[in-house]
Design an enzyme around this catalytic site. Structure first.
Site, short mmCIF file in Angstrom:
data_model
loop_
_atom_site.label_atom_id
_atom_site.label_comp_id
_atom_site.label_asym_id
_atom_site.label_seq_id
_atom_site.Cartn_x
_atom_site.Cartn_y
_atom_site.Cartn_z
N ARG A 13 0.83 -1.20 0.00
CA ARG A 13 0.00 0.00 0.00
C ARG A 13 0.87 1.26 0.00
NH1 ARG A 13 -4.84 2.04 -1.48
NH2 ARG A 13 -6.08 2.96 0.19
N THR A 59 -9.18 0.34 -9.21
CA THR A 59 -8.62 -0.95 -8.81
C THR A 59 -8.73 -2.00 -9.92
OG1 THR A 59 -9.42 -0.42 -6.59
CG2 THR A 59 -8.49 -2.58 -6.90
N ASP A 87 -7.86 8.37 -0.10
CA ASP A 87 -8.54 7.31 0.65
C ASP A 87 -8.49 7.57 2.16
OD1 ASP A 87 -9.58 5.74 -1.32
OD2 ASP A 87 -8.05 4.18 -1.24
N SER A 130 -7.96 0.87 2.85
CA SER A 130 -8.35 0.36 1.53
C SER A 130 -9.55 -0.56 1.69
CB SER A 130 -7.18 -0.40 0.90
OG SER A 130 -7.59 -1.12 -0.24
N SER A 131 -10.20 -0.86 0.56
CA SER A 131 -11.27 -1.86 0.53
C SER A 131 -10.89 -3.07 -0.30
CB SER A 131 -12.56 -1.25 -0.02
OG SER A 131 -13.04 -0.24 0.83
N GLY A 138 -13.33 -0.06 -5.90
CA GLY A 138 -13.39 0.82 -4.75
C GLY A 138 -14.03 0.14 -3.55
#
EC number: 2.3.2.2
Length: 571
Positions: free
Chosen positions: A105, A391, A431, A455-456, A478
């Site tokens: 990340r 993403t 984010d 994050s997701s 997302g």
């Protein structure tokens, strides 16, 4: 070009060049084409899948194939993913018989402060924040790839770059989805980088994707390794581009690149009925939130219901509302905040949360629980949900039984609208929550120097009762990723749908923003029934990108989300 990738990729180029760019989404593959006995990749574009399969054919590992395919996606899905962004890799290590998770990340520069996206008394407009240098996080993609390759790779690092380099140099017919993204995103006209690269190429006749700058960058990375980014000339130009951002310069320094590291974290795992599922820990919210939703649904007879029953979607929606309340209240970078993972996944706690659900009526606005204790936190204040985008995901299994789920992102499509040396600069720092306060405490996802935004992304591996891996799965989209993955898992595990059918099934998402049903599908017909239960319901276009592989007798069966241009390839 190396001979092991030239012929298959060139044949695909010839096939694509004769297609209608408005209608060249691959047809649904036959069942036979989606099955393999040795190895397999499911990816969102045929060229990425072909690159991965050729690496597998050369004896490469699942990690090798995933890296090669992701590098190709950095060309054909440049708005969504690439070396200017970051990602997560969840890997089943066949030798160890366990899941392993790697965190790539992005991080905030050391100079970042909590009010990064604030004006006095209010949040900055999202579009202004997203297109500024302040939105760009220190990219983790290359460090992630390098670490996973060092520990799990079989082929030479440089060989994994060959397909992406050659495709970027030669050029390819512009993917139809990319053409649509460019056409429908009016903002690309406002920014020199996206206007000169994406819009100019889309205006060609026929539209063609050609990126010699990216090819040169990738060649340097192949020859010199990731140090040429984090300690070399590529990184110097990257930082200069962030600092020179026309719509708001950033505070990133070369020292931020020097200090970056991708590292391994323990995955978060829990049982769901007879299965065990492992997913990403914080700073991703995907693992915990998916597992909480399933842990709550375990208290309802989902296997006795069906996709045709509005009550099924009511229960999934209510479980999602409860899980997202906990997500929004508790989750941030675990190196900065304490996230009570074990307590939030306790079976008794999830049972108490499940008891808040009326099987036939939507609850009032749900509160987070007191982790591991009370079903509700009466004094909790929840933030207004903020947007998450973008993403790309792919899934791989190799002949040794290693599985890889690889999700990468630039955050918003086209990231920050800036390019450097042929690749898109991420906008991942948006984010973070713009408002750093949550009631009387700091928001767990507030900006801080060196911190990773929540994050997701939800790469998952599913194990059977004998701890044998039976599925690898993940998606793009997302914060909707969580709902896309839950839908696919419930359809496959509870409703026993074939994998391709489960992925193609219409989407339903509830993120504390009301139910979203995929427009122009049969699921939209349930809108009135769900409204009668008290839900707020909207019909939305939802481009999921679930890519999954499932164990079957004698091998593997894969599926690619039909909403994208993806395919499954294997031997």
């Amino acid at each position: 070009m190396h001979k092991y990738v030239a012929l298959p990729l060139l044949s695909l180029l010839v096939a694509c060049s004769g297609s209608d760019p408005a209608t060249d989404t691959p047809a649904m593959q036959s069942r036979a084409e989606r099955e393999a006995s040795r190895h397999m990749i499911s990816a969102p574009h045929p060229l990425a899948a072909e690159a991965g399969r050729e690496i597998l054919r050369q004896g490469g590992s699942a990690a090798d194939a995933a890296i090669a395919a992701k590098l190709v996606l950095g060309l054909v899905e440049a708005p969504e993913t690439g070396i200017g962004g970051g990602g997560f890799i969840l890997l089943h290590d066949a030798n160890r018989g366990q899941s392993r998770f790697y965190d790539g990340r992005e991080t905030a520069p050391r100079a970042a402060t909590a009010d990064r996206f604030r004006w006095p008394g209010l949040n900055k407009p999202f579009i202004l924040a997203m297109t500024s240098g302040d939105a760009v996080g220190v990219p983790g993609m290359l460090a992630l790839m390098a670490k996973v390759h060092a520990e799990h790779g079989q082929l030479a690092w440089a060989s994994l770059f060959v397909p992406a380099i050659e495709l970027a140099e030669q050029g390819i017919p512009m993917p139809s989805r990319l053409q649509r993204q460019i056409k429908h995103d009016w903002s690309l006209r406002l920014f020199a980088d996206t206007r000169q690269y994406f819009r100019r190429q889309a205006a060609g006749e026929p539209p063609r994707l050609h990126n010699p700058k990216l090819a040169a960058t990738l060649r340097q990375l192949a020859e010199e390794g990731p140090d040429s980014f984090y300690h070399g000339a590529i990184g110097e130009q990257f930082v200069q581009r962030v600092q020179d951002a026309r719509w708001g310069s950033g505070d990133m320094q070369l020292s931020d690149l020097h200090d970056y590291a991708a590292f391994e974290r323990p995955p978060v795992c829990a049982t769901y009925r007879q299965w065990t599922l492992c997913g990403p820990p914080p700073p991703s919210s995907g693992g915990l939130t998916v597992l909480q939703i399933l842990g709550i649904l375990e208290h309802f007879p989902m296997d006795e219901l069906s996709a045709d029953d509005p009550q099924s979607w009511h229960l999934i929606a209510e479980a999602s509302r409860l899980a997202f309340a906990d997500r929004d209240y508790y989750i941030g970078d675990p190196d900065f905040v304490q996230v009570p993972l074990a307590e939030l996944l306790e079976r008794d706690y999830l049972a108490r949360r499940a008891h808040l659900i009326d099987p036939r009526q939507a609850m009032a606005e749900p509160l987070p629980g007191v982790a591991g204790s009370a079903a509700e936190h009466p004094d909790a204040e929840l933030p207004v949900p903020e947007p998450e985008y973008g993403t790309s995901h792919l899934s791989v299994v190799d002949s040794a039984g290693n599985l890889v789920a690889f999700t990468g992102s630039n955050e918003a499509p086209f990231g920050s609208r800036m390019l450097s040396q042929g690749f898109v600069l991420n906008s991942q720092l948006t984010d973070f929550n713009f408002n750093p306060r949550l009631g009387d405490r700091e928001h767990p996802n507030a900006v801080a120097g060196g911190k990773r935004p929540r994050s997701s992304m939800s790469p998952f591996i599913v194990y059977d009762a004998d701890d044998k891996p039976i599925m690898v799965i993940g998606s793009r989209g997302g914060s909707r990723i969580i709902g896309y993955v839950v839908k696919s898992l419930v359809a496959s595990l509870d409703w026993e749908m074939e994998l391709a059918e489960a992925l193609a099934m219409p989407n339903m998402v509830e993120r504390r923003q009301g139910i979203e049903l995929e427009a122009d599908t049969w699921l939209a017909d349930h809108a009135e029934a769900l409204r009668s239960m008290g839900h707020r319901v909207r019909l939305k276009s939802m481009t999921s990108g679930v890519h999954a592989i499932q164990r079957i007798d004698g091998g593997w069966r894969g599926a690619a989300d039909p909403r994208l241009d993806g395919v499954v390839l294997g031997d």
